[in-house]
Structures are given as C-alpha cells and as structure tokens.
Design a protein around this motif. Structure first.
Motif, PDB file in Angstrom:
ATOM      1  N   TYR A 199      11.145  -4.532  12.142  1.00 60.30           N
ATOM      2  CA  TYR A 199      11.669  -5.340  11.040  1.00 60.30           C
ATOM      3  C   TYR A 199      12.708  -4.519  10.292  1.00 60.30           C
ATOM      4  O   TYR A 199      12.707  -3.279  10.351  1.00 60.30           O
ATOM      5  N   LEU A 204       9.942  -7.328   4.780  1.00 61.72           N
ATOM      6  CA  LEU A 204       9.840  -8.273   5.892  1.00 61.72           C
ATOM      7  C   LEU A 204       8.611  -7.987   6.748  1.00 61.72           C
ATOM      8  O   LEU A 204       7.957  -8.918   7.247  1.00 61.72           O
ATOM      9  N   ALA A 205       8.280  -6.712   6.922  1.00 62.10           N
ATOM     10  CA  ALA A 205       7.083  -6.367   7.689  1.00 62.10           C
ATOM     11  C   ALA A 205       5.823  -6.862   6.986  1.00 62.10           C
ATOM     12  O   ALA A 205       4.909  -7.402   7.618  1.00 62.10           O
TER      13      ALA A 205
END
Length: 336
Positions: A199, A204-205
């Motif tokens: 990512y 976002l992860a």
C-alpha cells in the motif's frame, strides 16, 4: 536512480544556484530558523505556540527529514538552520555522524530516557511511536508475537505493508542492525513470495484491515488511535497489537531535535528545545498526534500501554542512519 536519492542529488547541484538567484535565504536576520521534517499540519500550531510563549522570532522550512538532512550537509557552515526537527532518529544520526550537531546541555537531555536520545548528547527525542500489528479480529483471533511468524503459509496473501513509507524503511533498517542483513533480506524475500500486499501508506494499509481486505498490516500505533478518535472505536473494526520481547517488529522510533554546530543563536535554540520538552508541548504530542510524550512526568493518551512496558528491540536509534543501504536492499528485493 531512485526518486528519493535523485531528489537529494538534484538539490545538491541546484541549492547554491537557487539561493544565489533569490539573493538570500528568505529568513529574517534575527530569526531562529528550524528545518522541520515534521509536517506543518502536525507541528505548525505547536511552533506558533512556541513563538508566542518564548518571544522568539521563529521561522520554519518544512520538508522530508532525509532531504533536509542532506541539504544541511550540502550547505555546511553556511547553513541558515539553527535547529533540525526530524521525523525520525535516522536523519539525526546522519547529521551526528557528519559532525553537524552540537551537544545539548545535560539538564535538557536528562528529561528524556537515555534510550531515546543520542549517546553523545547531540539530539534528544521529543515524541515516540511504536510499530504494531493492525489486525482484523474477525480473521485473526490471536495476533502473532513476531514479524518472523508472518512468512508462514497461514499468512499467505493476508498481510499488508507500505514499503515506500519512511517508517517502514526505518523498521527494516532496525531489523538489519539488530538481526543482520542476511536475515533481513531473507524475511523480505519470504514476505514478498508469500504475496504480501503493498500500500502507498499506513493509512491505506489500516483501512484495508478495517474492511477485511487483508487480515493484518504493519503500521505505526498512532494511525489506529487517530482513526478511533475520528470515528469512535465502535466504527473501527481493526484492532492493534504491540509487539514486545525485543522483536524487530516492535521498533520504537522517535521524532527528535538537534542544535546545529556553529549556530549564532545557541541560547535561543536551547530555549526552543526547552519549550518542546515542556508539559505544554509534550501534551500536544500526546493528544494531537497520538504519539508517546518522552519527557518524564507527561502522560500518554488514554488507552496507550505504558512506554516502558513495550520492550522493543535493543538498538541505538542513531544507527538508523543507514537508510541508503536499506533502500538498496528493498530495491534488490523488488519492493521499491
């Protein structure tokens, strides 16, 4: 050439020309100048408070910590920077190694535990952040105890990371230093072969874990606490687990500050460091950025485990300065 290193090389070539063309550096003659690798949105209000509280004329140049450290080295004795406020210990360690920082007074250093400041006293940590596992309890009833467990078949295609992120690269550097380069390479290669998903950043992860796209991600602790503060814990499915027992997955890195050698504003610079170690500033790190305050006597945000209970890897944080070798390793493995 990798984008980050290309940027450093380009700055080394162009900086003297840019300054000459502008007719100066743009700073007031009497200003205390801080080169800050910390984001303006995070620390700008705090530095404004510092200016009001101390009466100092403070001016700031913001940028990436590694790039600013390279800029300071390129500028040498002509640098206008009085203080370097770094996002991570590695960039501070690089300036210490280059002889660009001067020792801080013991009364300032003594306010922070020894493991979170330079052994030679050239920089001091201001806030700490721990690497953690963010995991989906619907998929992971019991999180692993070590990053080395994640190469097993049970985790294939279920783990995420952000290999271009500076905090991930500091973590890999820590693994290289504590476990040896061969083991770090073996782990990275095995993780890639196991289908670990990449990512662009920690946010976002974490979001991928929260919606069940992956079972677990490697992030810094404060991303989860910021998410909970914004949405409420009931709306966040992901949970986090702190990695203890000296495992490299539990690296505790710091944002810190150092005074440039040769500054003509040493007294003002030390006054600024004193403010950043004050209860007011340390509380800002606890409540606004959800990091660990490092000055003694200032509590962390509610819900965070005590910092002295985490037991991350035994490492001299200045040794995180070998970022370039980590970038080489990540490139060789095919991650950047």
């Amino acid at each position: 050439m990798r984008p980050r290193l290309a940027l450093l090389a380009l700055w080394a070539l162009l900086a003297p020309l840019v300054l000459a063309a502008c007719g100066g550096d743009g700073f007031d003659d009497d200003a205390l100048v801080i080169y800050s690798g910390r984001n303006k949105n995070l620390v700008g209000p705090l530095l404004d408070d510092m200016e009001r509280t101390t009466g100092l004329n403070v001016q700031v140049r913001y940028g990436d910590s590694a790039e600013l450290a390279a800029q300071i080295q390129e500028e040498g004795d002509r640098t206008r920077a009085d203080l370097f406020f770094s996002q991570d210990a590695g960039a501070l360690g690089a300036l210490t190694k280059a002889g660009r920082l001067q020792p801080l007074p013991q009364p300032l250093l003594g306010r922070v535990p020894a493991e979170f400041r330079a052994k030679d006293g050239t920089w001091v940590g201001l806030s700490g952040r721990a690497r953690v596992f963010a995991y989906d309890p619907r998929q992971v009833p019991r999180p692993p105890k070590s990053v080395f467990e994640l190469t097993g078949p049970a985790w294939r295609g279920r783990v995420g990371w952000a290999p271009t992120n500076a905090s991930f690269q500091a973590f890999v550097t820590g693994m290289r230093v504590t476990e040896g380069e061969a083991r770090a390479r073996q782990w990275l290669t095995a993780m890639k072969a196991a289908g670990t998903r990449s990512y662009d950043n920690n946010v976002l992860a974490l979001e991928a874990v929260d919606r069940g796209e992956i079972a677990l991600a490697l992030i810094n602790h404060y991303y989860w606490y910021e998410e909970v503060a914004e949405k409420g814990q009931a709306a966040v499915h992901a949970r986090i687990a702190f990695v203890t027992g000296g495992d490299p997955g539990g690296l505790i890195n710091v944002a810190g500050i150092g005074v440039l050698k040769g500054t003509e504003r040493r007294a003002a610079a030390e006054k600024a460091v004193d403010f950043l170690l004050s209860r007011e500033a340390q509380t800002h790190f606890a409540t606004e950025t959800k990091e660990y305050p490092l000055a003694a006597g200032v509590p962390a945000e509610k819900g965070l485990p005590p910092l002295d209970s985490l037991h991350g890897p035994d490492i001299d944080l200045s040794s995180l300065d070998s970022l370039e070798r980590t970038l080489d390793l990540l490139k060789e493995v095919g991650l950047v």
